[in-house]
Each structure stands twice: as C-alpha cells, then as structure tokens.
Scaffold this motif. Sequence first.
Motif, short mmCIF file in Angstrom:
data_model
loop_
_atom_site.label_atom_id
_atom_site.label_comp_id
_atom_site.label_asym_id
_atom_site.label_seq_id
_atom_site.Cartn_x
_atom_site.Cartn_y
_atom_site.Cartn_z
N VAL A 181 0.83 -1.20 0.00
CA VAL A 181 0.00 0.00 0.00
C VAL A 181 0.87 1.25 0.00
O VAL A 181 0.66 2.18 -0.80
CB VAL A 181 -0.95 0.00 1.21
CG1 VAL A 181 -1.58 1.38 1.41
CG2 VAL A 181 -2.05 -1.04 1.04
N SER A 185 1.16 3.56 -3.32
CA SER A 185 0.52 4.86 -3.18
C SER A 185 1.49 5.99 -3.45
O SER A 185 1.13 7.01 -4.06
CB SER A 185 -0.10 5.01 -1.78
OG SER A 185 0.89 4.96 -0.78
N PHE A 216 -5.99 2.28 -1.39
CA PHE A 216 -5.30 0.99 -1.45
C PHE A 216 -5.44 0.22 -0.14
O PHE A 216 -5.46 -1.02 -0.15
CB PHE A 216 -3.81 1.20 -1.77
CG PHE A 216 -3.55 1.70 -3.17
CD1 PHE A 216 -4.49 1.53 -4.16
CD2 PHE A 216 -2.35 2.34 -3.48
CE1 PHE A 216 -4.26 1.98 -5.46
CE2 PHE A 216 -2.11 2.80 -4.77
CZ PHE A 216 -3.06 2.63 -5.76
#
Length: 304
Positions: A181, A185, A216
């Motif tokens: 994530v 991101s 995410f």
Amino acid sequence: MGKRVLFFIITNILVMTTLVIAWTLITTFTNIDPSIQDGSGGLGINYTTLMIFSLLIGFGGSFISLALSRWMAKKMMKVKVLDPDDQLTRQERAVVEKVHRFSRAAGLMHMPEVGIYQSAEVNAFATGPSKKRSLVCVSAGLLQNMDDDSVEGVIAHEVAHVANGDMVTMTLLQGVVNTFVVFLSRIAAILVSRLVRSEMQFVVRFAAIIIFQILFSILGSIVVSAYSRHREFHADRGGADLAGRDKMAHALRSLKTHVNRATVKDRTDDSAIQTMKISGKGSMMKLFSSHPDLDERIARLEQR
C-alpha cells in the motif's frame, strides 16, 4: 472475530495514514526524503529505498495497530471488564468461568480478560496483541437471546482464536499488505504530481498520497478479510474441540436463526448481525466480510 478484524483494520488505516502524513510533512520541510531522487529511472524514484521505507512503515503500522487493538475495542464498545475478584452477577461469573475453563483446556498459560458490552446485537469477539494480553468479549444481546449450550459454543470459538494466535498472524499479513500500500501509493502520487505545474506538485503529491493510501488500504482489506474467513473455519474446529462439536454446531444454528430473524425484522436495524459482525452475507460486500456464510460453516463442521 468480526469485530476484532474491524477494529484492527480501522486502527491500521488510521495509524498508517498518520505515519505517512507525518513523514510527508517532515521530508517536505527538511528535504531529506531519500526515496525520491530526481534522475533515477526517469521518474525520480529510488525503488530500493522506497521499498525499505515501505517495509518499515508497513510493518510498523500493523504492529502499532496490534498493540492498540485491545484498548481500541474497550473504548469503542464501552466494554465492562469482568474481574473475577469483584462482585459479579451470576450471569457475569458464568461467562468468566466459561472463558477460563476453555482457556485452560486450550493450554493458555494466561487467562484472557473477559468483558461484556451493552448491545442488543448477538455477537462476541476476541482481540489483543498476544495470548498473554488478550480479551474475550460477549454482547448482552448474546447472553439474553441464546441458551447456555450456544453461549458455550460461541465462547469456545473465541477462545480458539486466542489459542491459535490469529491476531499475530493477521498482523504479519497486514504488514505485507501495508508495505505494498505504501509503496504503490507513493509511486502513484508521484506519477500524478508530474501531470501538474511544478509549483503545484507538492500539494498534489501530498493529497494524492493520502487519497491513494486510504484507497489501497481499503482494497487491501479484501485480502485481510479473505484470510479472516479462512481462520473462521479453523476457529470453528477449535471451538468444537473445546466445547464439543454438538455445542459448536448448535451455536452456529442459533446464530443463523437470529440472523434470519433480525433480517426479517429490519434490514437496516443496527442490532441486526451484518457483514462485518458475526456472519458474512451480501454480494459485493461479501469480499469485505470477515466471516463466511453460516450455512457453509455449519456444513464444514458437520463434515468433520
């Protein structure tokens, strides 16, 4: 396990977002972010450093979430912790006795904290950062609406979660999810910021990091929820070993009865057992459900 998964995911998203906001502000005003170096690979990204940063933030966030899980559950649910040395009602003492009896049978060296929270929902959960510092909690609605055998089956199931160390293994999985994530991101945010004028890149990148981080994280919760559904079957087997298969199956059937009754009464009633609670139902939301369908759980238990 539904509520502890929910608490864990919410806490994790909050912790991760806080860490990333703090890091972004610090690196912006000090200009020391080593994960972004202009001229590296054409995108200005040092992938090795960014991955190390993502690992540290990802696993750091998940372990902080784990450490806060028991405290968060108590505060959010306003749990009344039952101390065996205090004056307890007969019903409260019976709950403590059941939790301790099953904990000893499961080989736990330290007895979990036991709690009750006031809610009409029929639910129970277990949480905590370790077997030594765990909490098993039941709702007042569960005690009022289920017979003694069903209550035993539910409590045995929750104790099995503690004995299996499910929160620790979930934390490790969440750490891996968090790492991706954070990594993805930041890459996505950098790419988006390159589409605007240079004087706007900081604002766009800062906002994009937060947005992609949350987006995410929500998508990553699908993976965590899928693992949770898998562990539910394992906890059902553990509960059957502790309380007996008949009591465990009876508890699941009783839960199904209350699910159906709550659904018929009011599909939007807060007291109904919904997706993130003790039963998993729905279409798209089933991906985010921490529990498999009760019919499937009963069928698997009876196949043993």
